[in-house]
Scaffold this active site. Sequence first.
Site, PDB file in Angstrom:
ATOM      1  N   GLU A  10      96.896  -1.228  25.803  1.00 33.92           N
ATOM      2  CA  GLU A  10      97.661   0.012  24.702  1.00 33.92           C
ATOM      3  C   GLU A  10      97.480   1.207  25.171  1.00 33.92           C
ATOM      4  O   GLU A  10      97.618   1.367  26.511  1.00 33.92           O
ATOM      5  CB  GLU A  10      95.868   0.324  23.988  1.00 33.92           C
ATOM      6  CG  GLU A  10      95.782   1.591  22.978  1.00 33.92           C
ATOM      7  CD  GLU A  10      94.507   1.500  22.979  1.00 33.92           C
ATOM      8  OE1 GLU A  10      93.957   1.775  23.872  1.00 33.92           O
ATOM      9  OE2 GLU A  10      94.489   1.725  21.945  1.00 33.92           O
TER      10      GLU A  10
ATOM     11  N   GLU B  24      92.100  10.031  19.088  1.00 34.50           N
ATOM     12  CA  GLU B  24      93.370   8.764  18.205  1.00 34.50           C
ATOM     13  C   GLU B  24      93.342  10.106  16.325  1.00 34.50           C
ATOM     14  O   GLU B  24      93.813   9.410  15.885  1.00 34.50           O
ATOM     15  CB  GLU B  24      92.666   7.675  17.955  1.00 34.50           C
ATOM     16  CG  GLU B  24      92.918   7.259  19.218  1.00 34.50           C
ATOM     17  CD  GLU B  24      92.891   5.819  20.259  1.00 34.50           C
ATOM     18  OE1 GLU B  24      93.472   5.114  18.816  1.00 34.50           O
ATOM     19  OE2 GLU B  24      91.699   5.716  20.515  1.00 34.50           O
TER      20      GLU B  24
HETATM   21  N1  CDT Z   1      91.068   3.384  22.608  1.00 34.00           N
HETATM   22  C1  CDT Z   1      90.019   3.117  21.920  1.00 34.00           C
HETATM   23  O1  CDT Z   1      90.228   2.219  20.945  1.00 34.00           O
HETATM   24  N2  CDT Z   1      89.080   2.528  22.708  1.00 34.00           N
HETATM   25  C2  CDT Z   1      87.291   3.346  22.101  1.00 34.00           C
HETATM   26  C3  CDT Z   1      86.168   4.275  22.569  1.00 34.00           C
HETATM   27  C4  CDT Z   1      86.127   4.859  22.608  1.00 34.00           C
HETATM   28  S1  CDT Z   1      85.538   6.338  21.950  1.00 34.00           S
HETATM   29  C5  CDT Z   1      85.495   7.179  20.982  1.00 34.00           C
HETATM   30  C6  CDT Z   1      87.492   1.667  22.257  1.00 34.00           C
HETATM   31  O2  CDT Z   1      86.423   1.317  21.333  1.00 34.00           O
HETATM   32  O3  CDT Z   1      86.950   1.257  23.388  1.00 34.00           O
END
Ligand code: CDT
Length: 331
Positions: free
Chosen positions: A47, A151
């Site tokens: 990603e 995000e």
């Molecule tokens: N990039 C991404 O989606 N990471 C998330 C961590 C979120 S912690 C707020 C994941 O689910 O791995």
Amino acid sequence: MSRIITVGAAQLGPIQKAEPRSSSVARMVRLLERAHKRGVELVVFPELALTTFFPRHYHEDAAEADSWFETAMPSNETAPLFDAARRYGTGFHLGYAEIAHEADETGVVRPRRFNTSILVGPEGDVLLKYRKVHLPGHAEFDPKRVVQHLEKRYFEVGNLGFPVIRAPMGGLNGINMGMMICNDRRWPEAWRVLGLQSVELVALGYNTPSLNMEAGGFEAHHLRVFHSHLSIQAGCYQNACFAVATAKAGIEDGAELFGHSIIVNPQGEIVAMASTWDDELITADCDLDLCTLGRTTIFAFDKHRRPEAYGRITEQVGAVEPVEWKKPAGR
Ligand code: CDT
């Protein structure tokens, strides 16, 4: 005749804030070269693979973050990846931040920002695009968090659903391929939507911090990796598909990402796993005929699914409280 494709998860070590795209792209081209030497026909990158995981950085005006986004794909900076794909006949999956000038739901054309991934074929064509649906984190600066996860500030919810395409890849005429991005892997609904389109291979990139800031800063490290693997292994088993799940890893801008990229088969078994926090290529030969057992027996959807009992899945977002049991009168 069996349908075998050799796949690679091309994990990336950290990309620091100051590292230019020319450098991250050069690292990825080196991984594509290594992949080609090992006979890999499809390489999956993480990603947001071109830059640091910038949602950890707060910009007052979200438009200030535009330097992290791509306005064209390919661009001058990313063209070497497409050239390498053509040179080696190797397909790839790439995650990146996308700005698209598109109409929104009100019909107004405006810049729209998405957390996006593409599947590129062995001749350098973009075969499929996906925009991340499950955006974790928060939209405003959170002073309680040591590391932000913005995000929800920088991206709109993806508007392409979970598409699957039958794509030419490797020596095979067609492989049913779909994509997920990071947090999506934790949602069984996402896997099932792909499963309902007979997906055989899911390409999935992630950036997952080793610390869960929402748990007050602590959740045992091994559980962070366990839950990531558990989600992917369950998704593959329950939908009779392979997944190539590729991480960004290591200490990036002072924050740790846990890596542990994996390749999983339709039995839910891990068949390859990364062991470093660096640029690392793991590979596996995937016999797509292994998808048949699950989808013709325990997960033969056409025979056994009961959508009439699943209404809440699409009608409801949050959980409701159940009716409370009460002793029948007179007892
Ligand atoms: N990039 C991404 O989606 N990471 C998330 C961590 C979120 S912690 C707020 C994941 O689910 O791995």
